[in-house]
Design a protein around this motif. Structure first.
Motif, PDB file in Angstrom:
ATOM      1  N   LEU A 165       0.875  -1.166   0.000  1.00  0.00           N
ATOM      2  CA  LEU A 165       0.000   0.000   0.000  1.00  0.00           C
ATOM      3  C   LEU A 165       0.917   1.223   0.000  1.00  0.00           C
ATOM      4  CD1 LEU A 165      -3.053   0.501   0.069  1.00  0.00           C
ATOM      5  CD2 LEU A 165      -2.884   0.615   2.560  1.00  0.00           C
ATOM      6  N   TYR A 166       0.750   2.087  -0.967  1.00  0.00           N
ATOM      7  CA  TYR A 166       1.618   3.246  -1.125  1.00  0.00           C
ATOM      8  C   TYR A 166       0.898   4.506  -0.648  1.00  0.00           C
ATOM      9  CZ  TYR A 166       5.103   0.647  -3.771  1.00  0.00           C
ATOM     10  OH  TYR A 166       6.092  -0.244  -4.145  1.00  0.00           O
ATOM     11  N   TYR A 167       1.629   5.336   0.082  1.00  0.00           N
ATOM     12  CA  TYR A 167       1.089   6.568   0.618  1.00  0.00           C
ATOM     13  C   TYR A 167       1.959   7.752   0.198  1.00  0.00           C
ATOM     14  CZ  TYR A 167      -1.351   3.513   3.967  1.00  0.00           C
ATOM     15  OH  TYR A 167      -2.133   2.548   4.563  1.00  0.00           O
ATOM     16  N   CYS A 168       1.326   8.873  -0.046  1.00  0.00           N
ATOM     17  CA  CYS A 168       2.075  10.113  -0.186  1.00  0.00           C
ATOM     18  C   CYS A 168       1.948  10.889   1.125  1.00  0.00           C
ATOM     19  CB  CYS A 168       1.583  10.947  -1.362  1.00  0.00           C
ATOM     20  SG  CYS A 168      -0.137  11.475  -1.268  1.00  0.00           S
ATOM     21  N   ALA A 169       2.948  11.703   1.387  1.00  0.00           N
ATOM     22  CA  ALA A 169       2.966  12.450   2.638  1.00  0.00           C
ATOM     23  C   ALA A 169       3.931  13.616   2.532  1.00  0.00           C
ATOM     24  CB  ALA A 169       3.389  11.542   3.794  1.00  0.00           C
ATOM     25  N   ARG A 170       3.721  14.607   3.359  1.00  0.00           N
ATOM     26  CA  ARG A 170       4.768  15.584   3.558  1.00  0.00           C
ATOM     27  C   ARG A 170       5.885  14.869   4.318  1.00  0.00           C
ATOM     28  NH1 ARG A 170       1.852  20.560   6.467  1.00  0.00           N
ATOM     29  NH2 ARG A 170       1.361  18.829   7.875  1.00  0.00           N
ATOM     30  N   SER A 171       7.097  15.170   3.972  1.00  0.00           N
ATOM     31  CA  SER A 171       8.216  14.481   4.614  1.00  0.00           C
ATOM     32  C   SER A 171       8.211  14.712   6.122  1.00  0.00           C
ATOM     33  CB  SER A 171       9.537  14.947   4.005  1.00  0.00           C
ATOM     34  OG  SER A 171       9.611  14.563   2.650  1.00  0.00           O
ATOM     35  N   ARG A 172       7.742  15.872   6.550  1.00  0.00           N
ATOM     36  CA  ARG A 172       7.713  16.163   7.986  1.00  0.00           C
ATOM     37  C   ARG A 172       6.731  15.253   8.722  1.00  0.00           C
ATOM     38  NH1 ARG A 172       5.038  22.077   8.396  1.00  0.00           N
ATOM     39  NH2 ARG A 172       5.017  21.580  10.607  1.00  0.00           N
ATOM     40  N   ASP A 173       5.792  14.652   8.010  1.00  0.00           N
ATOM     41  CA  ASP A 173       4.780  13.801   8.628  1.00  0.00           C
ATOM     42  C   ASP A 173       5.141  12.320   8.613  1.00  0.00           C
ATOM     43  OD1 ASP A 173       2.308  15.970   7.208  1.00  0.00           O
ATOM     44  OD2 ASP A 173       3.095  15.963   9.264  1.00  0.00           O
ATOM     45  N   TYR A 174       6.362  12.003   8.184  1.00  0.00           N
ATOM     46  CA  TYR A 174       6.824  10.628   8.254  1.00  0.00           C
ATOM     47  C   TYR A 174       7.905  10.536   9.295  1.00  0.00           C
ATOM     48  CZ  TYR A 174       9.030   6.217   7.177  1.00  0.00           C
ATOM     49  OH  TYR A 174       9.547   4.952   7.287  1.00  0.00           O
ATOM     50  N   SER A 193       5.678   9.769  11.972  1.00  0.00           N
ATOM     51  CA  SER A 193       4.707   9.813  13.069  1.00  0.00           C
ATOM     52  C   SER A 193       3.431  10.577  12.772  1.00  0.00           C
ATOM     53  CB  SER A 193       5.374  10.421  14.304  1.00  0.00           C
ATOM     54  OG  SER A 193       5.870  11.714  14.004  1.00  0.00           O
ATOM     55  N   GLY A 194       3.319  11.202  11.597  1.00  0.00           N
ATOM     56  CA  GLY A 194       2.111  11.980  11.309  1.00  0.00           C
ATOM     57  C   GLY A 194       1.180  11.274  10.360  1.00  0.00           C
ATOM     58  N   ARG A 195       0.917  10.001  10.630  1.00  0.00           N
ATOM     59  CA  ARG A 195       0.188   9.177   9.674  1.00  0.00           C
ATOM     60  C   ARG A 195      -1.197   9.718   9.346  1.00  0.00           C
ATOM     61  NH1 ARG A 195       0.862   2.749   9.016  1.00  0.00           N
ATOM     62  NH2 ARG A 195      -0.473   2.498   7.197  1.00  0.00           N
ATOM     63  N   SER A 196      -1.806  10.415  10.250  1.00  0.00           N
ATOM     64  CA  SER A 196      -3.143  10.948   9.972  1.00  0.00           C
ATOM     65  C   SER A 196      -3.126  11.997   8.876  1.00  0.00           C
ATOM     66  CB  SER A 196      -3.738  11.539  11.244  1.00  0.00           C
ATOM     67  OG  SER A 196      -2.928  12.597  11.732  1.00  0.00           O
ATOM     68  N   TYR A 197      -1.945  12.495   8.536  1.00  0.00           N
ATOM     69  CA  TYR A 197      -1.837  13.494   7.477  1.00  0.00           C
ATOM     70  C   TYR A 197      -1.415  12.894   6.139  1.00  0.00           C
ATOM     71  CZ  TYR A 197      -1.985  16.749  11.370  1.00  0.00           C
ATOM     72  OH  TYR A 197      -2.358  17.432  12.483  1.00  0.00           O
TER      73      TYR A 197
END
Length: 118
Positions: A92-101, A103-107
């Motif tokens: 399962l692939y997710y995109c995220a702001r780097s600052r949210d990886y 621990s910011g999984r909800s984002y």
């Protein structure tokens, strides 16, 4: 922060897929962005990152030379082009702001399944 993903699916080994991530986080262009994947039974794995201007990109060793991350700051979109896929890329692939990886999984984005199988 809202990240909406599309793309992904099922492909045979050696095939290609492209992932999309539309961001409604402003100003999008100031954020480092990344792709993360989570395979069954494993911990989430950072896959690739890109600087705000797109001038620098980074990859985990296993995808170097096969995956390409890019972004369009005018359209607030992040991409991941995946070539020469192998079954080990199934996740399962997710995109995220780097600052949210990590621990910011909800984002993170909602996730999109990539399955590589013959």
């Amino acid at each position: 922060v809202q990240l909406v993903q599309s793309g992904g699916g099922m492909v045979q080994p050696g095939g290609s897929l492209r992932l999309f991530c539309a961001a409604s986080v402003f100003p999008y262009s100031v954020y480092d962005m990344c792709w993360v994947r989570h395979a069954p039974g494993k911990s989430p794995e950072w896959v690739s990152g890109i600087t705000p201007g797109g001038d620098a990109t980074y990859y985990t060793y296993s995808v170097q030379g096969r995956f390409t991350i890019s972004r369009d700051n005018h359209n607030n979109t992040l991409y991941l082009q995946m070539n020469n896929l192998t079954p080990e890329d199934t996740a399962l692939y997710y995109c995220a702001r780097s600052r949210d990886y990590p621990s910011g999984r909800s984002y993170w984005g909602q996730g999109t399944q990539v399955t590589v199988s013959s």
